[in-house]
Design a protein around this motif. Sequence first.
Motif, PDB file in Angstrom:
ATOM      1  N   TYR A  31       0.831  -1.205   0.000  1.00 34.83           N
ATOM      2  CA  TYR A  31       0.000   0.000   0.000  1.00 34.83           C
ATOM      3  C   TYR A  31       0.864   1.253   0.000  1.00 34.83           C
ATOM      4  CZ  TYR A  31      -4.622  -2.120   0.567  1.00 34.83           C
ATOM      5  OH  TYR A  31      -5.795  -2.784   0.349  1.00 34.83           O
ATOM      6  N   LYS A  34       2.345   1.867  -3.402  1.00 34.02           N
ATOM      7  CA  LYS A  34       1.372   2.442  -4.344  1.00 34.02           C
ATOM      8  C   LYS A  34       1.273   3.955  -4.164  1.00 34.02           C
ATOM      9  CE  LYS A  34      -1.416  -1.700  -4.933  1.00 34.02           C
ATOM     10  NZ  LYS A  34      -2.660  -2.392  -4.568  1.00 34.02           N
ATOM     11  N   VAL A  35       1.328   4.418  -2.919  1.00 33.40           N
ATOM     12  CA  VAL A  35       1.311   5.865  -2.657  1.00 33.40           C
ATOM     13  C   VAL A  35       2.569   6.502  -3.235  1.00 33.40           C
ATOM     14  CG1 VAL A  35       1.236   7.659  -0.892  1.00 33.40           C
ATOM     15  CG2 VAL A  35      -0.056   5.557  -0.556  1.00 33.40           C
ATOM     16  N   ALA A  38       2.306   6.799  -6.965  1.00 30.65           N
ATOM     17  CA  ALA A  38       1.370   7.846  -7.356  1.00 30.65           C
ATOM     18  C   ALA A  38       2.005   9.226  -7.179  1.00 30.65           C
ATOM     19  CB  ALA A  38       0.080   7.739  -6.535  1.00 30.65           C
ATOM     20  N   ALA A  46      -4.727  10.673  -7.713  1.00 32.22           N
ATOM     21  CA  ALA A  46      -4.385   9.257  -7.533  1.00 32.22           C
ATOM     22  C   ALA A  46      -3.596   9.053  -6.249  1.00 32.22           C
ATOM     23  CB  ALA A  46      -3.574   8.763  -8.728  1.00 32.22           C
ATOM     24  N   ALA A  47      -2.710   9.999  -5.938  1.00 37.72           N
ATOM     25  CA  ALA A  47      -1.912   9.898  -4.716  1.00 37.72           C
ATOM     26  C   ALA A  47      -2.806  10.007  -3.482  1.00 37.72           C
ATOM     27  CB  ALA A  47      -0.846  10.987  -4.701  1.00 37.72           C
ATOM     28  N   GLU A  49      -5.997   9.175  -3.304  1.00 39.55           N
ATOM     29  CA  GLU A  49      -6.763   7.926  -3.208  1.00 39.55           C
ATOM     30  C   GLU A  49      -5.903   6.807  -2.622  1.00 39.55           C
ATOM     31  OE1 GLU A  49     -10.001   7.068  -3.688  1.00 39.55           O
ATOM     32  OE2 GLU A  49     -10.263   9.243  -3.757  1.00 39.55           O
ATOM     33  N   ALA A  50      -4.662   6.719  -3.094  1.00 39.84           N
ATOM     34  CA  ALA A  50      -3.757   5.683  -2.595  1.00 39.84           C
ATOM     35  C   ALA A  50      -3.471   5.891  -1.110  1.00 39.84           C
ATOM     36  CB  ALA A  50      -2.459   5.698  -3.398  1.00 39.84           C
ATOM     37  N   ALA A  53      -6.378   4.818   0.951  1.00 41.09           N
ATOM     38  CA  ALA A  53      -6.457   3.357   1.060  1.00 41.09           C
ATOM     39  C   ALA A  53      -5.384   2.809   2.000  1.00 41.09           C
ATOM     40  CB  ALA A  53      -6.309   2.728  -0.325  1.00 41.09           C
ATOM     41  N   ALA A  54      -4.228   3.460   2.030  1.00 42.79           N
ATOM     42  CA  ALA A  54      -3.109   2.971   2.846  1.00 42.79           C
ATOM     43  C   ALA A  54      -3.300   3.257   4.331  1.00 42.79           C
ATOM     44  CB  ALA A  54      -1.812   3.611   2.365  1.00 42.79           C
TER      45      ALA A  54
END
Length: 87
Positions: A31, A34-35, A38, A46-47, A49-50, A53-54
């Motif tokens: 996770y 992914k950040v 992004a 997108a960053a 959202e990531a 989620a993280a």
Amino acid sequence: MANSPQSKKRARQAIRRTDVNKARRSRIRTYLRKVEEAIASGDQSAAQEALRAAQPELMRGVTKGVVHKNTASRKLSRLASRVKAIA
């Protein structure tokens, strides 16, 4: 080496917990990666959202004892400031 039945059981439990903790730590790192990706791409939405989620995944690691609370807070704070700086 484990000799008593209790110590043998403890050794088995330790192996199981190690596997669970390893999987959880790996999931958290995924996770966070992914950040990072992004942020590197320069896409702020997108960053965000990531990061959104993280955050719960990282805090779940805190409640499960895989990550220290201050470590998780520090990581989230630094990532959030980097996401904010993209704009």
